[in-house]
Design a protein around this motif. Structure first.
Motif, PDB file in Angstrom:
ATOM      1  N   GLY A 255      36.836 -60.546 -65.294  1.00 65.58           N
ATOM      2  CA  GLY A 255      36.457 -59.396 -64.495  1.00 65.58           C
ATOM      3  C   GLY A 255      35.071 -59.565 -63.912  1.00 65.58           C
ATOM      4  N   TYR A 256      34.444 -58.438 -63.553  1.00 70.69           N
ATOM      5  CA  TYR A 256      33.160 -58.450 -62.863  1.00 70.69           C
ATOM      6  C   TYR A 256      32.101 -57.734 -63.686  1.00 70.69           C
ATOM      7  N   THR A 257      30.894 -58.250 -63.635  1.00 70.97           N
ATOM      8  CA  THR A 257      29.751 -57.646 -64.316  1.00 70.97           C
ATOM      9  C   THR A 257      28.651 -57.355 -63.299  1.00 70.97           C
ATOM     10  N   THR A 288      31.116 -63.080 -61.902  1.00 72.38           N
ATOM     11  CA  THR A 288      32.462 -63.303 -62.406  1.00 72.38           C
ATOM     12  C   THR A 288      32.670 -64.769 -62.733  1.00 72.38           C
ATOM     13  N   GLN A 328      30.311 -60.781 -54.615  1.00 74.25           N
ATOM     14  CA  GLN A 328      30.769 -61.586 -55.743  1.00 74.25           C
ATOM     15  C   GLN A 328      29.910 -62.852 -55.883  1.00 74.25           C
TER      16      GLN A 328
END
Length: 520
Positions: A255-257, A288, A328
């Motif tokens: 996922g994404y942070t 990611t 991203q």
């Protein structure tokens, strides 16, 4: 101030960190370098030297010439090489990851400091939690014409209740009178009191000096203090000494942070600017392990209701901070590693859990990573130390903090994705009475520290006992003032700690208490 141009790294360097149960743990980990996994790494048991090819060390004479000639380019090129060299491979890890931690250096004697069941560890747990916030409480009389810098109301992040519950029966919770429950330092990580996971790291020379001189023992420092009308310094560290403060951000394994990015380099204020203040950190990237599209995504931090901070004794909800257009970014654009939760020390794990809970609303899980977002680097190549401070940026090729980055063919990993401030000892203007501004947004701004400061000015104040108001408040030098320690009445009766705050912050008494130590 211009924004910074994008740079994409091509090198992948992921190191798995395993915290051992002992204070001088030997850590076994798999390392992946450009897709090839191999070998073990050791932490502190076999400290690696700085490698050849990175311009270290430079003689004291040469550094003195840089300072005399105000040769900023030479100093900055040296700083870049230091950072790249520290991140070079040593065995199967990075050079600095083979060095020793603050917890190891300040384990009390009387027991083998590697004995996890001895008083060394117990003293550390009883007396040490997050470092005190070294707020510069300066009045207008000290910095003429500037607004006061006062961080007495700067918040403290509360340990989330789920983390408290998980470690309720452990030795990792620190209870102090009239203060919120905090977390103890671990063998590897230090409690920074917020989202960041901190380290304080010493090379073999600095570590050996601390242990040999016993300045980890507050009673020894207490015995060194001069008369109340005199000033004095401890014996200086050896010229080979290096001290580091790496700062790490938790990253989801899937996922994404959200990782906030500091763009405001206007240097026009001195107020607290923690990560929770989205107006001060209005932009974030979405980090990611796998980029699946080119477009921006929405990421959130401080999203759980149990994430609070205390201001003036009152708990206040933090966040959520929502970033709707986060670009991203691959975790490979950072130096990063993956802790093995199966072997990590419990108190290190507690720090990871708290950090992850702030950052993305759950405990740290196996497969999650830590990304290096910032690092202070001090070397004793000159008597007053050299200072360079690094931080990550998604736009690292423009602006003054990208200047003088040399070509370093030997360097590996994404070292060019970072910006750097440095200060070696020349005033803002030739012959002037103030230093140039030098700070790290990921370290100073989130730790109740003013922007309008300089590393030399701050570290030259380091004394034992730690930071009495008498020399950080009325009558002391301003945050950018050039001053001398010797003979300065605000340091009278104190023992200077050779510009290392960690000595005054972390030295504890033989019985495991904070100074002043009991005497017979």
């Amino acid at each position: 101030m211009k924004l910074f141009a994008q740079y994409s790294s091509k090198s992948k360097l992921i190191v798995a960190l395993l915290g051992g149960a002992s204070l001088l743990a030997s850590c076994s980990a798999e390392t992946e370098v450009d897709g090839e996994a191999s070998g073990d790494v050791s932490f502190c048991t076999s400290p690696a030297p700085m490698p050849a090819g990175y311009g270290y060390p430079v003689s004291e004479t040469e550094v003195a010439e840089w300072v005399a000639n105000r040769d900023e380019q030479a100093a900055r090129e040296h700083g870049w090489k230091l950072f790249a060299g520290l991140q070079s491979e040593a065995g199967d890890g990075w050079v600095w990851r083979s060095w020793c931690t603050e917890t190891q250096a300040f384990a009390m004697t009387g027991d083998d400091p590697s004995d996890s069941n001895g008083t060394g560890k117990q003293a550390m747990l009883a007396a040490q939690s997050e470092a005190p916030m070294r707020a510069f409480k300066l009045d207008n009389g000290l910095t003429s014409g500037e607004e006061p810098i006062n961080f007495e109301d700067a918040p403290k992040y509360a340990v989330p209740q789920p983390v408290l519950d998980k470690y309720s029966n452990s030795e990792c919770l620190v209870n102090k009178p009239n203060q919120p429950v905090s977390l103890a330092n671990g063998p590897t990580f230090q409690n920074n009191g917020d989202i960041l996971i901190a380290g304080v790291i010493y090379n073999a020379s600095a570590f050996g000096w601390i242990r040999d001189t016993k300045i980890y023992d507050a009673s020894v420092l207490q015995g060194m203090r001069p008369a109340s009308d005199m000033t004095k310094q401890i014996d200086p560290f050896p010229s080979e000494a290096i001290a580091l403060k790496p700062m790490l951000w938790p990253i989801k394994g899937a996922g994404y942070t959200a990782v906030p990015v500091w763009d405001d380099l206007s240097e026009d204020y001195g107020r607290y600017s923690g990560f929770e203040i989205q107006s001060q950190w209005p932009r974030a990237v979405a980090v990611t392990t796998s980029i699946n599209s080119d477009g921006p995504v929405t990421v959130t931090m401080l999203e759980q209701e149990g994430v609070t901070q205390t201001v003036g004794g009152v708990a206040k909800r933090l966040g959520p901070n929502v970033y709707d257009d986060a670009q991203q970014v691959s975790v490979d654009d950072f130096y990063s590693f993956t802790p093995d939760l199966g072997t990590i020390d419990q108190c290190d794990n507690a720090l990871l859990d708290r950090s992850a809970y702030y950052a993305f609303g759950r405990m740290f899980e196996q497969g999650d990573m830590l990304a290096l977002v910032a690092m202070h680097i001090q070397t004793k190549e000159q008597p007053d130390w050299t200072f360079q401070s690094i931080w990550w940026s998604d736009q690292p090729n423009d602006g003054p903090y990208a200047a003088d980055r040399p070509n370093i063919p030997e360097a590996s990993g994404p070292w060019q994705n970072y910006l750097m401030a440095s200060t070696y000892g020349w005033p803002e203007v030739e012959g002037g009475s103030t230093w140039p501004i030098a700070y790290n947004p990921y370290i100073e701004l989130a730790a109740a520290h003013p922007i309008k400061t300089n590393c030399l000015n701050c570290h030259q104040r380091a004394s034992f006992p730690g930071q009495p108001d008498s020399y950080l408040q009325t009558g002391g030098p301003g945050a950018l003032d050039v001053f001398t320690y010797e003979g300065n009445e605000i340091f009278a009766g104190l023992i200077g700690t050779d510009s290392l705050w960690s000595i005054s912050d972390r030295a504890i008494c033989p019985d495991g208490t904070k100074p002043p130590c009991k005497t017979e």
